[in-house]
Design a protein around this motif. Structure first.
Motif, PDB file in Angstrom:
ATOM      1  N   LYS A  82      19.562 -18.939  39.576  1.00  0.00           N
ATOM      2  CA  LYS A  82      19.282 -18.969  41.009  1.00  0.00           C
ATOM      3  C   LYS A  82      20.547 -18.678  41.828  1.00  0.00           C
ATOM      4  N   ILE A  83      21.696 -19.213  41.364  1.00  0.00           N
ATOM      5  CA  ILE A  83      22.957 -18.943  42.062  1.00  0.00           C
ATOM      6  C   ILE A  83      23.269 -17.453  42.029  1.00  0.00           C
ATOM      7  N   ILE A  84      23.097 -16.874  40.866  1.00  0.00           N
ATOM      8  CA  ILE A  84      23.357 -15.439  40.734  1.00  0.00           C
ATOM      9  C   ILE A  84      22.410 -14.643  41.633  1.00  0.00           C
ATOM     10  N   GLU A  85      21.141 -15.074  41.647  1.00  0.00           N
ATOM     11  CA  GLU A  85      20.165 -14.385  42.492  1.00  0.00           C
ATOM     12  C   GLU A  85      20.529 -14.516  43.968  1.00  0.00           C
ATOM     13  N   ALA A  86      20.920 -15.753  44.393  1.00  0.00           N
ATOM     14  CA  ALA A  86      21.307 -15.970  45.791  1.00  0.00           C
ATOM     15  C   ALA A  86      22.549 -15.147  46.144  1.00  0.00           C
TER      16      ALA A  86
ATOM     17  N   ALA B 256      22.852 -12.406  49.012  1.00  0.00           N
ATOM     18  CA  ALA B 256      23.898 -12.491  50.046  1.00  0.00           C
ATOM     19  C   ALA B 256      24.758 -11.244  50.059  1.00  0.00           C
ATOM     20  N   ASN B 257      25.136 -10.788  48.893  1.00  0.00           N
ATOM     21  CA  ASN B 257      25.962  -9.572  48.824  1.00  0.00           C
ATOM     22  C   ASN B 257      25.210  -8.376  49.383  1.00  0.00           C
TER      23      ASN B 257
ATOM     24  N   VAL C 227      26.371  -6.198  52.538  1.00  0.00           N
ATOM     25  CA  VAL C 227      26.530  -4.749  52.436  1.00  0.00           C
ATOM     26  C   VAL C 227      25.684  -4.052  53.495  1.00  0.00           C
ATOM     27  N   ARG C 228      24.433  -4.553  53.650  1.00  0.00           N
ATOM     28  CA  ARG C 228      23.551  -3.932  54.637  1.00  0.00           C
ATOM     29  C   ARG C 228      24.096  -4.130  56.058  1.00  0.00           C
ATOM     30  N   ALA C 229      24.579  -5.373  56.356  1.00  0.00           N
ATOM     31  CA  ALA C 229      25.128  -5.636  57.689  1.00  0.00           C
ATOM     32  C   ALA C 229      26.375  -4.799  57.944  1.00  0.00           C
ATOM     33  N   THR C 230      27.198  -4.692  56.916  1.00  0.00           N
ATOM     34  CA  THR C 230      28.414  -3.874  57.058  1.00  0.00           C
ATOM     35  C   THR C 230      28.054  -2.424  57.346  1.00  0.00           C
ATOM     36  N   GLY C 231      27.027  -1.952  56.662  1.00  0.00           N
ATOM     37  CA  GLY C 231      26.592  -0.573  56.900  1.00  0.00           C
ATOM     38  C   GLY C 231      26.049  -0.381  58.309  1.00  0.00           C
ATOM     39  N   GLU C 232      25.249  -1.350  58.759  1.00  0.00           N
ATOM     40  CA  GLU C 232      24.700  -1.241  60.106  1.00  0.00           C
ATOM     41  C   GLU C 232      25.811  -1.306  61.152  1.00  0.00           C
ATOM     42  N   ALA C 233      26.788  -2.213  60.935  1.00  0.00           N
ATOM     43  CA  ALA C 233      27.895  -2.317  61.885  1.00  0.00           C
ATOM     44  C   ALA C 233      28.692  -1.021  61.952  1.00  0.00           C
TER      45      ALA C 233
END
Length: 316
Positions: A250-254, A258-259, A263-269
């Motif tokens: 679950k930690i790996i999945e979370a 999150a990553n 990545v998506r937010a960084t791309g949008e920014a």
């Protein structure tokens, strides 16, 4: 009236039959045949009076000769048919692998009833052991065995040796060593000790099988409780490991989610930064993009503020 016998009456065919030719045997051949007949007759008489002179040794057997005038002879008879003098008797011994079993089961073993071996461990506990020993007689030593022990050598030497060696070996071990994972090592030690004790008597020990070990009741209950506790502990360890692996999953999945979000937010920014950069260079670009979007929606009428100027091609 004349009565003729039947054998006096000859048929026409018999009168014409030629006489039988006379067989002549050479004098030398006749002498040999007469000598052979005399020898055969003497042998038959000896066989009837003193017993058979022909001895057949079967597969996996050896014959020990006993001379009435000299005792046991050292040269054994191998497999096959042999001629021995009438004053020599032959005792057959098996040289195949044989087994001697001592067990608590009444229907097994050489002794009817409970024949289990009781032995003390180095802790002072009494163990009951079911033993099977596989052995064979050395063919070249069969005459020695016959002279010293006789046909009942298994009861005379093998049985007491088994009991003595088993008790001696068990006395040097703890109960759990004999009962548990070291049982094969204990059985191998028993084999070595028995072979050393029996080889001088012409007997080879091939294998010792420690088939069953009966523990004292209290010890058996304690071992059963310990095994149950070990199983429960192993089960708990397994459950804990399973839960730990699930938590790690679950930690790996979370972390993955999150990553991906980062990545998506960084791309949008980065995309917004580039857009703002372009807008700063050309402020009217946003109006153009807005009108393009409206054109894709097939808008027929468009109201534009008067201060924005004409940015559409009026010829369309």
């Amino acid at each position: 009236m004349v009565i003729e016998d039947d054998w006096d009456i000859k048929g026409p065919d018999e009168e014409k039959r030629p006489p039988m030719p006379e067989i002549k045997i050479p004098p030398m051949a006749g002498t040999v045949l007469r000598g052979a007949a005399i020898v055969l007759t003497v042998l038959i008489i000896f066989s009837v009076v003193f017993g058979s002179i022909f001895v057949s040794i079967g597969a996996g057997e050896v014959g020990v000769k006993f001379n009435q005038f000299g005792g046991v002879e050292d040269d054994e008879l191998g497999e096959g048919l042999h001629i021995v003098p009438p004053w020599v008797s032959v005792t057959k011994y098996s040289v195949r692998s044989e087994v001697y079993t001592m067990t608590a089961r009444p229907s097994e073993g050489e002794v009817i009833g409970d024949d289990q071996i009781n032995a003390l461990t180095n802790e002072g506990l009494t163990l009951g052991l079911d033993i099977t020993v596989r052995y064979r007689l050395v063919a070249e030593d069969a005459s020695v065995v016959h002279k010293n022990l006789g046909t009942g050598y298994a009861e005379k030497i093998i049985r007491p040796t088994i009991k003595s060696v088993i008790r001696e070996v068990v006395s040097g071990h703890a109960a759990m060593e004999v009962y548990g994972e070291q049982r094969e090592l204990v059985a191998a030690e028993m084999k070595d000790e028995m072979e050393a004790a029996l080889l001088e008597d012409g007997i080879i020990v091939e294998e010792v099988l420690l088939r069953n070990v009966r523990l004292p009741e209290k010890v058996a209950d304690a071992i059963e409780s310990k095994l149950q506790a070990d199983q429960d502990a192993q089960r708990m360890i397994f459950v804990k490991q399973k839960e730990q692996l699930e938590a790690e999953r679950k930690i790996i999945e979370a972390n993955g989610i999150a990553n991906a979000t980062i990545v998506r937010a960084t791309g949008e920014a980065e995309a917004l930064r580039l857009i703002n950069q372009e807008l700063s260079k050309n402020p009217k670009l946003i109006n153009y993009k807005y009108i393009q979007m409206l054109e894709e929606q097939e808008v027929q009428t468009l109201i534009v503020p008067s201060d924005q100027g004409i940015i559409l091609d009026a010829t369309k």
